[in-house]
Design a protein around this motif. Sequence first.
Motif, PDB file in Angstrom:
ATOM      1  N   LEU A  42      18.590   3.984 -28.337  1.00  0.00           N
ATOM      2  CA  LEU A  42      18.019   3.716 -27.016  1.00  0.00           C
ATOM      3  C   LEU A  42      16.819   2.793 -27.201  1.00  0.00           C
ATOM      4  O   LEU A  42      15.820   3.167 -27.824  1.00  0.00           O
ATOM      5  N   LYS A  43      16.929   1.573 -26.672  1.00  0.00           N
ATOM      6  CA  LYS A  43      15.861   0.595 -26.815  1.00  0.00           C
ATOM      7  C   LYS A  43      15.592  -0.046 -25.454  1.00  0.00           C
ATOM      8  O   LYS A  43      16.002  -1.182 -25.186  1.00  0.00           O
ATOM      9  N   PRO A  44      14.912   0.688 -24.557  1.00  0.00           N
ATOM     10  CA  PRO A  44      14.678   0.144 -23.214  1.00  0.00           C
ATOM     11  C   PRO A  44      13.688  -1.009 -23.230  1.00  0.00           C
ATOM     12  O   PRO A  44      12.808  -1.092 -24.082  1.00  0.00           O
ATOM     13  N   GLU A  45      13.884  -1.890 -22.277  1.00  0.00           N
ATOM     14  CA  GLU A  45      12.927  -2.973 -22.028  1.00  0.00           C
ATOM     15  C   GLU A  45      12.298  -2.731 -20.653  1.00  0.00           C
ATOM     16  O   GLU A  45      12.512  -1.704 -20.033  1.00  0.00           O
ATOM     17  N   ALA A  46      11.483  -3.699 -20.178  1.00  0.00           N
ATOM     18  CA  ALA A  46      10.762  -3.558 -18.898  1.00  0.00           C
ATOM     19  C   ALA A  46       9.902  -2.284 -18.913  1.00  0.00           C
ATOM     20  O   ALA A  46       9.939  -1.470 -17.993  1.00  0.00           O
ATOM     21  N   LEU A  47       9.114  -2.138 -19.998  1.00  0.00           N
ATOM     22  CA  LEU A  47       8.357  -0.902 -20.183  1.00  0.00           C
ATOM     23  C   LEU A  47       7.260  -0.722 -19.133  1.00  0.00           C
ATOM     24  O   LEU A  47       6.844   0.408 -18.857  1.00  0.00           O
ATOM     25  N   ASP A  48       6.796  -1.790 -18.534  1.00  0.00           N
ATOM     26  CA  ASP A  48       5.817  -1.645 -17.452  1.00  0.00           C
ATOM     27  C   ASP A  48       6.443  -0.961 -16.243  1.00  0.00           C
ATOM     28  O   ASP A  48       5.809  -0.130 -15.586  1.00  0.00           O
ATOM     29  N   ASP A  49       7.689  -1.309 -15.942  1.00  0.00           N
ATOM     30  CA  ASP A  49       8.385  -0.649 -14.841  1.00  0.00           C
ATOM     31  C   ASP A  49       8.699   0.808 -15.194  1.00  0.00           C
ATOM     32  O   ASP A  49       8.683   1.680 -14.326  1.00  0.00           O
ATOM     33  N   LEU A  50       8.966   1.060 -16.469  1.00  0.00           N
ATOM     34  CA  LEU A  50       9.164   2.445 -16.913  1.00  0.00           C
ATOM     35  C   LEU A  50       7.894   3.250 -16.677  1.00  0.00           C
ATOM     36  O   LEU A  50       7.951   4.365 -16.147  1.00  0.00           O
ATOM     37  N   LEU A  51       6.759   2.696 -17.049  1.00  0.00           N
ATOM     38  CA  LEU A  51       5.494   3.404 -16.884  1.00  0.00           C
ATOM     39  C   LEU A  51       5.210   3.688 -15.412  1.00  0.00           C
ATOM     40  O   LEU A  51       4.781   4.789 -15.036  1.00  0.00           O
ATOM     41  N   GLU A  52       5.469   2.707 -14.570  1.00  0.00           N
ATOM     42  CA  GLU A  52       5.243   2.898 -13.137  1.00  0.00           C
ATOM     43  C   GLU A  52       6.147   3.992 -12.598  1.00  0.00           C
ATOM     44  O   GLU A  52       5.732   4.833 -11.795  1.00  0.00           O
ATOM     45  N   MET A  53       7.400   4.012 -13.045  1.00  0.00           N
ATOM     46  CA  MET A  53       8.327   5.049 -12.593  1.00  0.00           C
ATOM     47  C   MET A  53       7.871   6.427 -13.029  1.00  0.00           C
ATOM     48  O   MET A  53       7.858   7.384 -12.246  1.00  0.00           O
ATOM     49  N   LEU A  54       7.453   6.562 -14.282  1.00  0.00           N
ATOM     50  CA  LEU A  54       7.022   7.865 -14.789  1.00  0.00           C
ATOM     51  C   LEU A  54       5.823   8.392 -14.014  1.00  0.00           C
ATOM     52  O   LEU A  54       5.678   9.596 -13.812  1.00  0.00           O
TER      53      LEU A  54
END
Length: 917
Positions: A760-772
């Motif tokens: 599992l190697k997700p990208e768009a980590l800023d959007d991940l952080l916002e979602m969390l």
Amino acid sequence: MRTSARVVGIDLGTTNTLLAWADAEGPDRTPRIFAVPQLVTRTEIEARALLPSCLFAPAAGEIEGDPFHDAPYVTGEFARQRGAQVPGRLIASAKSWLCHAGVDRTAAILPWGSDDESVPKVSPLDASTRYLAHLKTAYDAAHPDTPLADTEVVLTVPASFDEGARELTLEAATRAGLNVRLLEEPQAAFYDCMQRIGTAGLEALIAGTQAAHVLVCDVGGGTTDLSLIRVERGESGPVVSRIATGHHLLLGGDNMDLTLAHLCEERLETKFDPGRFAQLTAACRTAKERLLGGQGENVPEEAAVTVLGHGAKLVGGSLSTKLTRDEVERIVLEGFFPKVERDARPQRTRGALVAFGLPYERDVAITRHIAWFVARHVGSGTRIDALLLNGGVFRATRIAERVAEVVSSWHPEGAPGPAVLPHPDPDFGVARGAVAYALALRGHGVRIQGGAAHGYYVALGDGTKAVSVVPRGTKEDVTAVAEGVPLALTVGRPVRFDLFAADDARIDPAGTVVPLDEEHFRPLPPAAVTFRAEGKEEKGEKREIAVVLEGKLSAIGTLDLACVESDPPAGKAPRRFRLAFQLRAPAVERERTTSIPPATSLRGKKFDAAHDLIDRAFGKPRQDASPRDVKDLVRELERLLGERSSWTMLDARTLYDALIPLARNRRRTADHERVFWLLAGYCLRPGFGDPHDSARVSRLASLFSEKLAFVDGPRGWQQFFIAWRRVAAGLDEAAQTQIVDTFEAFVAPPDRGIKKPKKLKPEALDDLLEMLSTLERLPPQRRAELGSYILERTWTDRDPRLWAALGRLGARVPAYASVHHVVSAITAERWLDHLLREKWEQVPTATRAAVELARMTGDRARDVGERVRRDVEKRLVKLAAKPEWIRAVREHVPVEESDRAAFYGEGLPLGLRLMEE
């Protein structure tokens, strides 16, 4: 309800719980108070008339044995006394929590604000069950031949309890092993009064007139209940009817204790933390009870109020002050029972007293609430002939005299004031009255008539109108049918109904459609039902059935609503589907929207064209399809239906319902996957609002474990994370926890040692952080951990999105979750200390984040310290921030709909209305 040789009445009070009983068929039917055995010290058991409605979690080894099966808590007098010393281990006012729609009342949230992991937490429902279970254990031991399970039991509730609180009270009784009938507390008090004054006393009330009006004012520890009783002449004697009950008022002795505690806190010139303030409040309660407990030589002129120190300074660090009898009476009289005119109305102040998590009534002047109640239910030419004052506060003669004086002032000049009915033991009246009611059901005494105290309504269409289902005054077990308003509802899917009650004098026949307004109607917990498919319905040949709404007031005192099939198949009886109240979610999740969906969703040429566009992109491969059909899908839908921002919730949900059956086809190409998550998330945002959204979100959540099939590049991951952010409010704690478990390692600093999932190697980590950061149903400790990861990044990263995420994670008022999910005030203070070192002019999101973290709620368990809050206020003033933001940090004001909507990051679907706290 079974017939037994003995009847029992239980007063499940905010402050005390009592049990009274009587022999139903013997010569002496006088109600007797059962002295409840309970721990009064660590080692002593004593039977007392009052069982304090308190639970205390003793430390290991503090208590030997468990004689009443209360573990891990103890119940009663020792719990009250010990809890005053160690408030973090005390549960009190569970009854107030039971009617607090702002939290999940079935969640383990008490003791409120306690961060001691050694203290087991319970729900308001569980706490109420424990009080009743203690009563049952103690009573059964004393009366083994007539156990409570085999006895007719009447359990009292505030007349103003909504249907949700009544249902939960019944559930608590059932869990405790009791089969009960509910009775309104003011009626119980009047039943006790009737038993004492007898028929002669009732006839004296109507001497010289055809009817007399009695105002029952019941001021308990947590609530104020108002009821209007009419006594009139009948052919065979006096006829007694309850003709009105008031709004639910979370206002009573607890509010008086809090007011005195604030006064003492100012005198001691110390800002107490939540635990010591709870101790101060308990000390003020004890002082108030001593000073206002009655009249005569035994009542002191002053009482000491002491707060113990911490740890080794338990004694040496104690603080003490005094309250005098005169000042306590003055504070209670002028603050809670001021002199008011008959046309007085409760003041609709924006701020409200919130303490220990409970949203108390905004206007504490009980006499203003009485005036408003009388104005709504008593004509200008009708007067109050008598008063029945129930509750311990009325032991103070001056307070009882003040209420009588105020009501008398509303009568014409020269007219006599109301008679104050004798009530020598207000603490015991409700329990004894419950017994008198049970006896009256068997023909031993006058029974109060009345039927439904409120009119009940179901919202229609866009929520501006409602249909009457159970008219005010409907008798018990009489079914009302809302004919003339046929409904066509889909089988096999949940349907939600928004319910309202009107407690004014209006009587709308069942089926009458009326406009809704906030002045005359108050919202109740919504109800839901799922229509089971049968026959052709199971094969998909018939999707809708015609139904009508039915309602009745049950014999046990609850509201029963049902949808009944109006056109059943030939030879078959109509199916009846009972509506179940939705009580588990806090009110902020139960946003009011279209309550009864139309018989069909979007139809016509536009729908057919939109469905065809979705089918071309995600359906079976077609010869006329092209790769552009997927890439251009959203643009083509906007061309057909208008810009996305103009799509109504019905439009969006209809598109989602067309898309989700084709979900497996999202894995054809990277474009399919990206567009699927874009459209699914947008059409289902914010995850609630429509009756079917729970099922919709559940189906979408089942796809989470599959992640993405195409992981090259950030665009797919971006839409995946945005979709889950958009629907986060519809996800339960388990689903949100699964998301964090999967992606936490990608936002945590490397030194935390959290392993990343393989492959599992997700990208768009800023959007991940916002979602969390939008996952509000995570346990507070888990959200605090996420915040610590973000805080660490702010040391070297100036990205404004980091502080926006911290503001969401540490917000004092959640956007959609129960308030027990809020991170601790200590955590929020730590984040604010760091934020205050930043140059807010260079961080666009800093101001809003600071407001969310420092917002004043009035709940000491959630509010940050005064020093930090003042520092934030000064910085806001210096930067000329919005006045409403400055005020939100300075004082408690409700969250505006616009502020709550801003949490979701984009426009909400048209038609969705977010409610205040």
